[in-house]
Design a protein around this motif. Sequence first.
Motif, short mmCIF file in Angstrom:
data_model
loop_
_atom_site.label_atom_id
_atom_site.label_comp_id
_atom_site.label_asym_id
_atom_site.label_seq_id
_atom_site.Cartn_x
_atom_site.Cartn_y
_atom_site.Cartn_z
N GLY A 258 0.78 -1.23 0.00
CA GLY A 258 0.00 0.00 0.00
C GLY A 258 0.81 1.27 0.00
N GLY A 259 1.94 1.29 0.66
CA GLY A 259 2.73 2.51 0.78
C GLY A 259 3.54 2.87 -0.44
N VAL A 260 3.65 1.96 -1.41
CA VAL A 260 4.57 2.19 -2.53
C VAL A 260 4.14 3.36 -3.43
CG1 VAL A 260 3.61 0.52 -4.20
CG2 VAL A 260 6.05 1.00 -4.17
N ILE A 261 2.87 3.52 -3.69
CA ILE A 261 2.41 4.63 -4.54
C ILE A 261 2.67 5.96 -3.84
CG2 ILE A 261 0.44 5.65 -5.78
CD1 ILE A 261 1.24 2.88 -6.85
N PHE A 262 2.28 6.03 -2.58
CA PHE A 262 2.51 7.23 -1.77
C PHE A 262 4.00 7.55 -1.70
CE2 PHE A 262 2.70 8.77 2.87
CZ PHE A 262 2.65 10.10 2.51
N ALA A 263 4.83 6.55 -1.39
CA ALA A 263 6.28 6.77 -1.30
C ALA A 263 6.84 7.26 -2.63
CB ALA A 263 6.97 5.49 -0.86
N GLY A 264 6.35 6.71 -3.72
CA GLY A 264 6.83 7.12 -5.05
C GLY A 264 6.53 8.57 -5.37
N HIS A 265 5.50 9.12 -4.78
CA HIS A 265 5.17 10.54 -4.99
C HIS A 265 5.82 11.44 -3.94
CE1 HIS A 265 2.07 10.33 -8.20
NE2 HIS A 265 2.09 9.06 -7.83
N LEU A 266 5.97 10.92 -2.73
CA LEU A 266 6.52 11.71 -1.63
C LEU A 266 8.04 11.86 -1.71
CD1 LEU A 266 6.11 13.05 1.22
CD2 LEU A 266 6.53 10.76 2.17
N LEU A 267 8.75 10.77 -1.92
CA LEU A 267 10.21 10.80 -1.81
C LEU A 267 10.89 11.78 -2.76
CD1 LEU A 267 11.08 7.08 -1.06
CD2 LEU A 267 10.73 8.98 0.52
N PRO A 268 10.46 11.94 -4.01
CA PRO A 268 11.13 12.93 -4.87
C PRO A 268 10.97 14.38 -4.37
CG PRO A 268 9.91 11.36 -6.20
CD PRO A 268 9.51 11.12 -4.77
N GLN A 269 10.03 14.61 -3.48
CA GLN A 269 9.82 15.95 -2.94
C GLN A 269 10.62 16.18 -1.66
OE1 GLN A 269 5.74 17.54 -3.11
NE2 GLN A 269 5.17 15.63 -4.16
N LEU A 270 11.26 15.15 -1.13
CA LEU A 270 12.10 15.29 0.06
C LEU A 270 13.51 15.61 -0.41
CD1 LEU A 270 10.85 12.26 2.20
CD2 LEU A 270 10.08 14.64 2.26
N ARG A 271 13.94 16.84 -0.21
CA ARG A 271 15.21 17.31 -0.75
C ARG A 271 16.31 17.25 0.31
NH1 ARG A 271 15.44 17.06 -5.89
NH2 ARG A 271 17.02 18.66 -5.83
N PHE A 272 16.50 16.06 0.89
CA PHE A 272 17.57 15.82 1.84
C PHE A 272 18.00 14.36 1.69
CE2 PHE A 272 13.52 15.35 4.14
CZ PHE A 272 13.63 14.05 4.65
N PRO A 273 19.21 14.03 2.15
CA PRO A 273 19.68 12.65 1.99
C PRO A 273 18.89 11.70 2.89
CG PRO A 273 21.28 13.92 3.24
CD PRO A 273 20.21 14.89 2.78
N LEU A 274 18.60 10.54 2.33
CA LEU A 274 17.90 9.50 3.07
C LEU A 274 18.31 8.15 2.50
CD1 LEU A 274 15.43 8.38 1.03
CD2 LEU A 274 14.49 10.61 1.66
N GLU A 275 18.06 7.12 3.26
CA GLU A 275 18.27 5.75 2.78
C GLU A 275 16.90 5.12 2.68
OE1 GLU A 275 20.45 1.61 4.18
OE2 GLU A 275 20.83 3.44 5.31
N LEU A 276 16.66 4.32 1.65
CA LEU A 276 15.35 3.72 1.41
C LEU A 276 15.41 2.20 1.51
CD1 LEU A 276 12.37 3.98 0.48
CD2 LEU A 276 13.23 3.88 -1.86
N ASP A 277 14.44 1.65 2.19
CA ASP A 277 14.27 0.20 2.29
C ASP A 277 12.77 -0.05 2.42
OD1 ASP A 277 14.88 -2.51 2.42
OD2 ASP A 277 16.36 -2.27 4.02
N TYR A 278 12.37 -1.27 2.73
CA TYR A 278 10.94 -1.56 2.84
C TYR A 278 10.66 -2.63 3.88
CZ TYR A 278 11.59 -5.88 0.18
OH TYR A 278 11.98 -7.13 -0.23
N LEU A 279 9.40 -2.68 4.28
CA LEU A 279 8.84 -3.71 5.15
C LEU A 279 7.67 -4.32 4.40
CD1 LEU A 279 8.42 -1.68 8.46
CD2 LEU A 279 10.21 -3.33 7.95
N ASP A 280 7.35 -5.54 4.73
CA ASP A 280 6.16 -6.16 4.15
C ASP A 280 5.45 -6.95 5.23
OD1 ASP A 280 4.21 -7.11 2.45
OD2 ASP A 280 5.59 -8.07 1.05
N LEU A 281 4.25 -6.52 5.53
CA LEU A 281 3.40 -7.20 6.49
C LEU A 281 1.96 -6.92 6.13
CD1 LEU A 281 3.17 -5.25 9.83
CD2 LEU A 281 4.26 -4.30 7.84
#
Length: 185
Positions: free
Chosen positions: A52-75
Amino acid sequence: MALSAEKARRILETAELLCPAAEVSTAIARLARDISAALADTFPLVLCVMRGGVIFAGHLLPQLRFPLELDYLDLTRYGDAIRGGEITWKVVPGPNVAGRVVLVVDDILDEGATMAAIRDKLLGAGASRVVFAVLAEKDVGRPQTFKAEFAGIRLPDRYVFGFGMDVSGAWRNLPEIYALKDGST
């Protein structure tokens, strides 16, 4: 229960539009500003909750203009059901959680049981701080025991789908959010 394409189309045709695409985009832009103000100096680990979070993350993350590391959970608590049940972990947090500020990105907060389980798992894995960003939160009509630090849209306590949220596996891909017609699935 797997939906046929025909049944999925009928569900959408009878559904009620709750949140148009423009409103979703505006909420995500606001969330990006709020998250940036709060976490820009932390180099957070961002964990997207699948699926469920993948669509939201795909739109949100490009707007975060700072360094981050990305991974995922599945439950999941739902599987193919429309009511939550037992939590089943498919992918647990990795060792990169220890000592980190973790931003969990998910589609919706309703009862909070899934979010609480995620928080407990991450803190148990050594995260220094865990914060949640959800596209939507439901107004469940009673005090919630869990609250996301960042929430975009408030929705009524109905079964909703679109923009990452599904109905029996279908319609995660919609740019807007709909509610099921009462009694349909």
